[in-house]
Design a protein around this motif. Structure first.
Motif, PDB file in Angstrom:
ATOM      1  N   PRO A  53       0.798  -1.223   0.000  1.00 54.13           N
ATOM      2  CA  PRO A  53       0.000   0.000   0.000  1.00 54.13           C
ATOM      3  C   PRO A  53       0.835   1.281   0.000  1.00 54.13           C
ATOM      4  CG  PRO A  53      -0.612  -1.432   1.857  1.00 54.13           C
ATOM      5  CD  PRO A  53       0.549  -2.060   1.152  1.00 54.13           C
ATOM      6  N   GLY A  54       2.094   1.201   0.408  1.00 50.15           N
ATOM      7  CA  GLY A  54       2.942   2.388   0.425  1.00 50.15           C
ATOM      8  C   GLY A  54       3.781   2.558  -0.831  1.00 50.15           C
ATOM      9  N   ALA A  55       3.641   1.622  -1.781  1.00 50.28           N
ATOM     10  CA  ALA A  55       4.443   1.705  -3.010  1.00 50.28           C
ATOM     11  C   ALA A  55       4.039   2.930  -3.822  1.00 50.28           C
ATOM     12  CB  ALA A  55       4.259   0.441  -3.839  1.00 50.28           C
ATOM     13  N   ARG A  56       4.986   3.435  -4.578  1.00 55.26           N
ATOM     14  CA  ARG A  56       4.733   4.611  -5.403  1.00 55.26           C
ATOM     15  C   ARG A  56       4.609   4.179  -6.859  1.00 55.26           C
ATOM     16  NH1 ARG A  56       5.131   8.551  -2.015  1.00 55.26           N
ATOM     17  NH2 ARG A  56       5.911  10.440  -2.925  1.00 55.26           N
ATOM     18  N   TYR A  57       3.895   4.960  -7.648  1.00 58.17           N
ATOM     19  CA  TYR A  57       3.677   4.693  -9.066  1.00 58.17           C
ATOM     20  C   TYR A  57       4.477   5.724  -9.844  1.00 58.17           C
ATOM     21  CZ  TYR A  57       1.079   3.643 -13.341  1.00 58.17           C
ATOM     22  OH  TYR A  57       0.717   3.285 -14.620  1.00 58.17           O
ATOM     23  N   PHE A  58       5.590   5.294 -10.422  1.00 59.21           N
ATOM     24  CA  PHE A  58       6.517   6.201 -11.098  1.00 59.21           C
ATOM     25  C   PHE A  58       6.878   7.382 -10.192  1.00 59.21           C
ATOM     26  CE2 PHE A  58       4.556   3.913 -14.583  1.00 59.21           C
ATOM     27  CZ  PHE A  58       5.661   3.553 -15.340  1.00 59.21           C
ATOM     28  N   GLY A  59       7.072   7.088  -8.911  1.00 67.92           N
ATOM     29  CA  GLY A  59       7.487   8.088  -7.942  1.00 67.92           C
ATOM     30  C   GLY A  59       6.360   8.832  -7.246  1.00 67.92           C
ATOM     31  N   ALA A  60       5.149   8.681  -7.736  1.00 65.52           N
ATOM     32  CA  ALA A  60       4.018   9.408  -7.156  1.00 65.52           C
ATOM     33  C   ALA A  60       3.218   8.511  -6.217  1.00 65.52           C
ATOM     34  CB  ALA A  60       3.094   9.914  -8.260  1.00 65.52           C
ATOM     35  N   ALA A  61       2.786   9.097  -5.115  1.00 66.22           N
ATOM     36  CA  ALA A  61       1.886   8.382  -4.214  1.00 66.22           C
ATOM     37  C   ALA A  61       0.506   8.350  -4.872  1.00 66.22           C
ATOM     38  CB  ALA A  61       1.808   9.098  -2.870  1.00 66.22           C
ATOM     39  N   VAL A  62      -0.148   7.201  -4.801  1.00 70.39           N
ATOM     40  CA  VAL A  62      -1.470   7.091  -5.415  1.00 70.39           C
ATOM     41  C   VAL A  62      -2.480   6.596  -4.384  1.00 70.39           C
ATOM     42  CG1 VAL A  62      -0.662   6.709  -7.774  1.00 70.39           C
ATOM     43  CG2 VAL A  62      -0.954   4.762  -6.274  1.00 70.39           C
ATOM     44  N   ALA A  63      -3.691   7.085  -4.516  1.00 66.04           N
ATOM     45  CA  ALA A  63      -4.801   6.623  -3.674  1.00 66.04           C
ATOM     46  C   ALA A  63      -5.439   5.403  -4.333  1.00 66.04           C
ATOM     47  CB  ALA A  63      -5.825   7.743  -3.507  1.00 66.04           C
ATOM     48  N   GLU A  64      -6.333   4.776  -3.629  1.00 67.43           N
ATOM     49  CA  GLU A  64      -6.989   3.549  -4.119  1.00 67.43           C
ATOM     50  C   GLU A  64      -7.605   3.727  -5.508  1.00 67.43           C
ATOM     51  OE1 GLU A  64      -8.227  -0.457  -3.804  1.00 67.43           O
ATOM     52  OE2 GLU A  64      -6.949   0.649  -2.436  1.00 67.43           O
ATOM     53  N   ARG A  65      -8.177   4.884  -5.796  1.00 66.41           N
ATOM     54  CA  ARG A  65      -8.865   5.093  -7.075  1.00 66.41           C
ATOM     55  C   ARG A  65      -8.115   6.025  -8.022  1.00 66.41           C
ATOM     56  NH1 ARG A  65     -13.587   3.322  -8.008  1.00 66.41           N
ATOM     57  NH2 ARG A  65     -14.196   5.111  -9.247  1.00 66.41           N
ATOM     58  N   SER A  66      -6.836   6.250  -7.785  1.00 66.39           N
ATOM     59  CA  SER A  66      -6.071   7.184  -8.616  1.00 66.39           C
ATOM     60  C   SER A  66      -5.969   6.759 -10.076  1.00 66.39           C
ATOM     61  CB  SER A  66      -4.649   7.349  -8.074  1.00 66.39           C
ATOM     62  OG  SER A  66      -4.650   7.985  -6.839  1.00 66.39           O
ATOM     63  N   LEU A  67      -5.898   5.475 -10.340  1.00 67.10           N
ATOM     64  CA  LEU A  67      -5.677   4.995 -11.701  1.00 67.10           C
ATOM     65  C   LEU A  67      -6.960   4.441 -12.330  1.00 67.10           C
ATOM     66  CD1 LEU A  67      -2.260   3.225 -11.078  1.00 67.10           C
ATOM     67  CD2 LEU A  67      -2.676   5.527 -11.946  1.00 67.10           C
ATOM     68  N   VAL A  68      -8.105   4.847 -11.794  1.00 68.17           N
ATOM     69  CA  VAL A  68      -9.403   4.402 -12.291  1.00 68.17           C
ATOM     70  C   VAL A  68     -10.005   5.537 -13.109  1.00 68.17           C
ATOM     71  CG1 VAL A  68     -11.719   3.674 -11.581  1.00 68.17           C
ATOM     72  CG2 VAL A  68      -9.722   2.908 -10.291  1.00 68.17           C
ATOM     73  N   PRO A  69     -10.586   5.226 -14.274  1.00 68.26           N
ATOM     74  CA  PRO A  69     -11.201   6.299 -15.063  1.00 68.26           C
ATOM     75  C   PRO A  69     -12.274   7.039 -14.275  1.00 68.26           C
ATOM     76  CG  PRO A  69     -11.133   4.250 -16.321  1.00 68.26           C
ATOM     77  CD  PRO A  69     -10.712   3.923 -14.920  1.00 68.26           C
ATOM     78  N   ALA A  70     -12.368   8.319 -14.522  1.00 69.83           N
ATOM     79  CA  ALA A  70     -13.350   9.158 -13.829  1.00 69.83           C
ATOM     80  C   ALA A  70     -14.735   8.990 -14.454  1.00 69.83           C
ATOM     81  CB  ALA A  70     -12.916  10.623 -13.911  1.00 69.83           C
ATOM     82  N   ASP A  71     -15.727   9.558 -13.800  1.00 73.48           N
ATOM     83  CA  ASP A  71     -17.082   9.576 -14.365  1.00 73.48           C
ATOM     84  C   ASP A  71     -17.022  10.200 -15.751  1.00 73.48           C
ATOM     85  OD1 ASP A  71     -18.073   8.481 -12.046  1.00 73.48           O
ATOM     86  OD2 ASP A  71     -18.698  10.405 -11.190  1.00 73.48           O
ATOM     87  N   GLY A  72     -17.790   9.660 -16.672  1.00 71.85           N
ATOM     88  CA  GLY A  72     -17.809  10.186 -18.034  1.00 71.85           C
ATOM     89  C   GLY A  72     -16.824   9.496 -18.962  1.00 71.85           C
TER      90      GLY A  72
END
Length: 91
Positions: A53-72
């Protein structure tokens, strides 16, 4: 899976300018560790995947839904298991 994505990209390319980001996603959501396990299981690979859970994505901290498409977002209809079945049968 590629065909619905290509169709969405083509539709945006020939359509009126949106002046916005157009997100495309699939009908299912996976955590990255779940997806990794699924890929290894499908290949009958016995290695394990451990989520961090503390791993970074290309150096950035991400939340649970950071990489999920948004509404629309444009959502393709092909599920992962369907795609796997098609690709394993050479379709």
């Amino acid at each position: 899976m590629a065909a619905p994505i290509a169709a969405a990209v083509a539709e945006v390319l020939v359509g009126a300018p949106t002046y916005a980001v157009v997100e495309v996603g699939g009908p299912e959501q996976f955590r990255l560790d779940e997806l990794g396990r699924s890929v290894l299981d499908a290949q009958r690979d016995t290695r394990s995947v451990v989520g961090d859970p503390g791993a970074r994505y290309f150096g950035a901290a991400v939340a649970e839904r950071s990489l999920v498409p948004a509404d629309g977002a444009r959502i393709a209809g092909t599920r992962l298991d369907e795609w796997r079945t098609r690709t394993s049968n050479g379709q």
